[in-house]
Design a protein around this motif. Sequence first.
Motif, PDB file in Angstrom:
ATOM      1  N   ARG A 176       0.874  -1.304  -0.552  1.00 10.53           N
ATOM      2  CA  ARG A 176      -0.399   0.373  -0.315  1.00 10.53           C
ATOM      3  C   ARG A 176       0.847   0.974   0.536  1.00 10.53           C
ATOM      4  NH1 ARG A 176      -5.825  -1.581   1.323  1.00 10.53           N
ATOM      5  NH2 ARG A 176      -5.173  -3.190   2.217  1.00 10.53           N
ATOM      6  N   ARG A 177       0.463   1.878  -0.452  1.00 14.42           N
ATOM      7  CA  ARG A 177       1.117   3.415  -0.416  1.00 14.42           C
ATOM      8  C   ARG A 177       1.950   3.402  -1.172  1.00 14.42           C
ATOM      9  NH1 ARG A 177      -0.332   3.394   5.204  1.00 14.42           N
ATOM     10  NH2 ARG A 177      -2.147   5.134   5.621  1.00 14.42           N
ATOM     11  N   ARG A 178       2.007   2.774  -2.420  1.00 13.23           N
ATOM     12  CA  ARG A 178       3.088   3.241  -3.533  1.00 13.23           C
ATOM     13  C   ARG A 178       4.529   3.824  -3.602  1.00 13.23           C
ATOM     14  NH1 ARG A 178       5.289  -0.526  -4.984  1.00 13.23           N
ATOM     15  NH2 ARG A 178       5.119  -1.079  -7.189  1.00 13.23           N
ATOM     16  N   ILE A 179       3.348   4.968  -4.272  1.00 14.45           N
ATOM     17  CA  ILE A 179       4.439   6.238  -4.404  1.00 14.45           C
ATOM     18  C   ILE A 179       4.982   6.466  -3.610  1.00 14.45           C
ATOM     19  CG2 ILE A 179       3.801   8.725  -5.092  1.00 14.45           C
ATOM     20  CD1 ILE A 179       1.734   7.935  -6.437  1.00 14.45           C
ATOM     21  N   LEU A 180       4.458   6.508  -2.402  1.00 11.42           N
ATOM     22  CA  LEU A 180       4.882   6.519  -0.951  1.00 11.42           C
ATOM     23  C   LEU A 180       6.617   6.173  -0.168  1.00 11.42           C
ATOM     24  CD1 LEU A 180       5.241   8.957   1.283  1.00 11.42           C
ATOM     25  CD2 LEU A 180       4.315   7.398   2.900  1.00 11.42           C
ATOM     26  N   SER A 181       6.167   5.175  -1.202  1.00 11.83           N
ATOM     27  CA  SER A 181       7.302   3.901  -1.136  1.00 11.83           C
ATOM     28  C   SER A 181       8.489   4.295  -1.760  1.00 11.83           C
ATOM     29  CB  SER A 181       6.551   2.133  -0.854  1.00 11.83           C
ATOM     30  OG  SER A 181       7.508   1.172  -0.252  1.00 11.83           O
ATOM     31  N   GLN A 182       7.734   3.994  -3.224  1.00 10.74           N
ATOM     32  CA  GLN A 182       8.999   4.534  -4.480  1.00 10.74           C
ATOM     33  C   GLN A 182       9.532   5.831  -4.180  1.00 10.74           C
ATOM     34  OE1 GLN A 182       6.507   3.974  -8.051  1.00 10.74           O
ATOM     35  NE2 GLN A 182       6.580   1.119  -7.510  1.00 10.74           N
ATOM     36  N   GLU A 183       9.210   6.889  -3.668  1.00 11.67           N
ATOM     37  CA  GLU A 183      10.051   7.723  -3.397  1.00 11.67           C
ATOM     38  C   GLU A 183      10.941   7.730  -1.920  1.00 11.67           C
ATOM     39  OE1 GLU A 183       8.618  12.220  -1.289  1.00 11.67           O
ATOM     40  OE2 GLU A 183       7.069  11.297  -1.795  1.00 11.67           O
ATOM     41  N   ALA A 184      10.457   6.860  -1.272  1.00 13.28           N
ATOM     42  CA  ALA A 184      11.171   6.392  -0.522  1.00 13.28           C
ATOM     43  C   ALA A 184      12.716   5.947  -0.512  1.00 13.28           C
ATOM     44  CB  ALA A 184      11.142   6.069   1.034  1.00 13.28           C
ATOM     45  N   ALA A 185      12.501   4.769  -1.295  1.00 12.00           N
ATOM     46  CA  ALA A 185      13.539   3.864  -1.721  1.00 12.00           C
ATOM     47  C   ALA A 185      14.341   4.537  -2.632  1.00 12.00           C
ATOM     48  CB  ALA A 185      13.135   2.918  -2.686  1.00 12.00           C
ATOM     49  N   MET A 186      14.127   6.283  -3.406  1.00 10.02           N
ATOM     50  CA  MET A 186      14.573   6.514  -4.320  1.00 10.02           C
ATOM     51  C   MET A 186      15.720   7.440  -3.223  1.00 10.02           C
ATOM     52  SD  MET A 186      15.705   7.252  -7.069  1.00 10.02           S
ATOM     53  CE  MET A 186      14.728   6.024  -7.951  1.00 10.02           C
ATOM     54  N   LYS A 187      14.392   9.005  -3.057  1.00 11.58           N
ATOM     55  CA  LYS A 187      16.077   8.815  -1.691  1.00 11.58           C
ATOM     56  C   LYS A 187      16.727   7.804  -1.272  1.00 11.58           C
ATOM     57  CE  LYS A 187      11.911  12.062  -0.913  1.00 11.58           C
ATOM     58  NZ  LYS A 187      10.754  12.966   0.119  1.00 11.58           N
ATOM     59  N   TYR A 188      16.669   7.369  -0.629  1.00 10.25           N
ATOM     60  CA  TYR A 188      17.667   6.394   0.265  1.00 10.25           C
ATOM     61  C   TYR A 188      18.715   6.025  -0.731  1.00 10.25           C
ATOM     62  CZ  TYR A 188      18.851   2.725   4.053  1.00 10.25           C
ATOM     63  OH  TYR A 188      20.211   2.104   4.334  1.00 10.25           O
ATOM     64  N   PHE A 189      18.074   5.603  -1.957  1.00 15.47           N
ATOM     65  CA  PHE A 189      19.393   5.258  -3.550  1.00 15.47           C
ATOM     66  C   PHE A 189      20.463   6.087  -2.901  1.00 15.47           C
ATOM     67  CE2 PHE A 189      19.763   4.863  -7.275  1.00 15.47           C
ATOM     68  CZ  PHE A 189      21.188   4.030  -7.914  1.00 15.47           C
ATOM     69  N   LEU A 190      20.211   6.623  -3.417  1.00 15.26           N
ATOM     70  CA  LEU A 190      20.220   8.270  -4.459  1.00 15.26           C
ATOM     71  C   LEU A 190      21.590   8.970  -2.886  1.00 15.26           C
ATOM     72  CD1 LEU A 190      17.863  10.364  -6.482  1.00 15.26           C
ATOM     73  CD2 LEU A 190      19.788   9.336  -7.171  1.00 15.26           C
ATOM     74  N   LEU A 191      20.765   9.392  -2.215  1.00 12.94           N
ATOM     75  CA  LEU A 191      21.519   9.678  -0.425  1.00 12.94           C
ATOM     76  C   LEU A 191      22.519   8.604  -0.404  1.00 12.94           C
ATOM     77  CD1 LEU A 191      19.430  11.534   1.399  1.00 12.94           C
ATOM     78  CD2 LEU A 191      20.665  12.744   0.236  1.00 12.94           C
ATOM     79  N   GLY A 192      22.360   7.086  -1.021  1.00 13.18           N
ATOM     80  CA  GLY A 192      23.199   6.451  -0.141  1.00 13.18           C
ATOM     81  C   GLY A 192      24.192   6.186  -1.243  1.00 13.18           C
ATOM     82  N   ALA A 193      24.235   6.796  -2.657  1.00 10.34           N
ATOM     83  CA  ALA A 193      25.462   6.489  -3.313  1.00 10.34           C
ATOM     84  C   ALA A 193      25.768   7.375  -3.438  1.00 10.34           C
ATOM     85  CB  ALA A 193      24.693   6.708  -4.652  1.00 10.34           C
TER      86      ALA A 193
END
Length: 516
Positions: A176-193
């Motif tokens: 559920r709340r897929r856009i929020l989940s994908q946004e979280a993953a993208m932020k985590y990935f970019l900052l983690g990189a």
Amino acid sequence: MNEFELPPIDYAALAPILIMMGAAVVGVLVEAFVPRRLRHPIQLPLALLAVLAALTMVVFNADKRLITIGVIAIDGPTLFLQGGILVLSAVALLLIGERAIERGGAFVAQAAITADSPDDRRQAQRAGGAGEVYPLVTFAIGGMLIFVSANDLLTMFIALEVFSLPLYLLCALARRRRILSQEAAMKYFLLGAYASAFFLFGLALLYGFTAGLGDRPAGVDFATIHAAVANSTQSPVLLFAGMALVAIGLLFKAAAAPFHVWTPDVYQGAPTPVTGFMAACTKVAAFGALLRVFHVAFEGARWDFTPVLGVVAVLTMLVGAVFAVTQTDIKRLLAYSSIANAGYLLVGVLAPGANGLSGTMFYLVAYGFAVLAAFAVVTLVRDADGEATHLSRWAGLGRRSPLYAAVFTFILLAFAGIPLTSGFTSKFAVFGPALEGGQVWLVIAGVLTSMVLAFPYLRVVVMMWLSEPGESTPTVTVPGGLTSAALVIGVIATLVLGVAPGPLLDLASGAAEFVR
């Protein structure tokens, strides 16, 4: 002609890592060749058996202290932290494997479907969940086991990527709340990189710094760096710059300010079982690496890094405590609580001697059990749209479900550091050695911010028990067997480690010696 000889390898000492990586590969094969309806019944027992087998080998290796196997160090902190990661991972896997609370579980049935599309809304009602969650989790656990045992920076960087990449994917798999989940993953990935790039650049600078050791070749293993800190003729600018950049990469994973900005959004958007897994296990891995880097490689530069990391610790405690007061979402509140706890753990990292090391390791395990229990309760408070995480929805919950409100109250009191809970014992375990080591200013900051942080916890308690339930107050779902087991384990551990912490403290004290 000389015969080729293989280097001596102690496979029993490496067995926990090999078991988890092997289970992850088998999990990938299960996803490829087993029918979808049979994957979950195979994947969950496979992951749990792998964790238990790896934990058994950690216990078996308890007498193997102060040895190195190539780039892997097997010493007391390695075994203690690996054991902590595996125990907490087993509890987290129970939450991840739960399918009774929500049809299909917390994970998307088909990750490739466009978020918020009609197909996406239909898949939220399907029974099947993403089976690839389990090999991703086992890969992450294997990477964490390497991370806390790495004896050089290059191996540590590889381990960092091994456990980070699966976490980036797991954050995007919420049903559920897929856009929020994908946004979280993208932020985590970019900052983690970016954080990984800082770490790698720092590694390169430290390699250059170790070149000033005369006949000794340059390297990034901790023994070489330790010798260079004491004897190198190179300019200390390379050392300080490399130390700072490596610290940024590690402090990002630890969620320390000012490298914490990803934490609230990722904790809120990720599937709650994955949030619990990250809050417990990733913190153990990150601080395990910080302890090894600063207590082994940079020990000779303690006079230089302690003031800077001390400022980071105070800033982390302040940010976590102050911003927690303003939160209106329970998962974001727990995120800022995690940030504040990272500051308290940094106090233990900076405390000199074995007592600071053992206190930090105890804190990591105790906090892990408590935070997993907290997120287990969060998965149960639901309405028709899924988890009800807005704090206003928790008003009157004590009237609707007194048992689970009482459990959550106990966990919040543990976070606040109330006596007879693991939170009090944990803070005492890190503040005591810091006080003995002359870090009075850090202890004062810790005590003051703990008082501030108690306010948002008590606000939730008052809201649950003293407010009348309204029409929007959700019900607490009857937990399945797996969530019940995770909740019971977390609550009992939080109580026992507050009332009788002696055995774990003794175990941590006996393990507080690094191989050098």
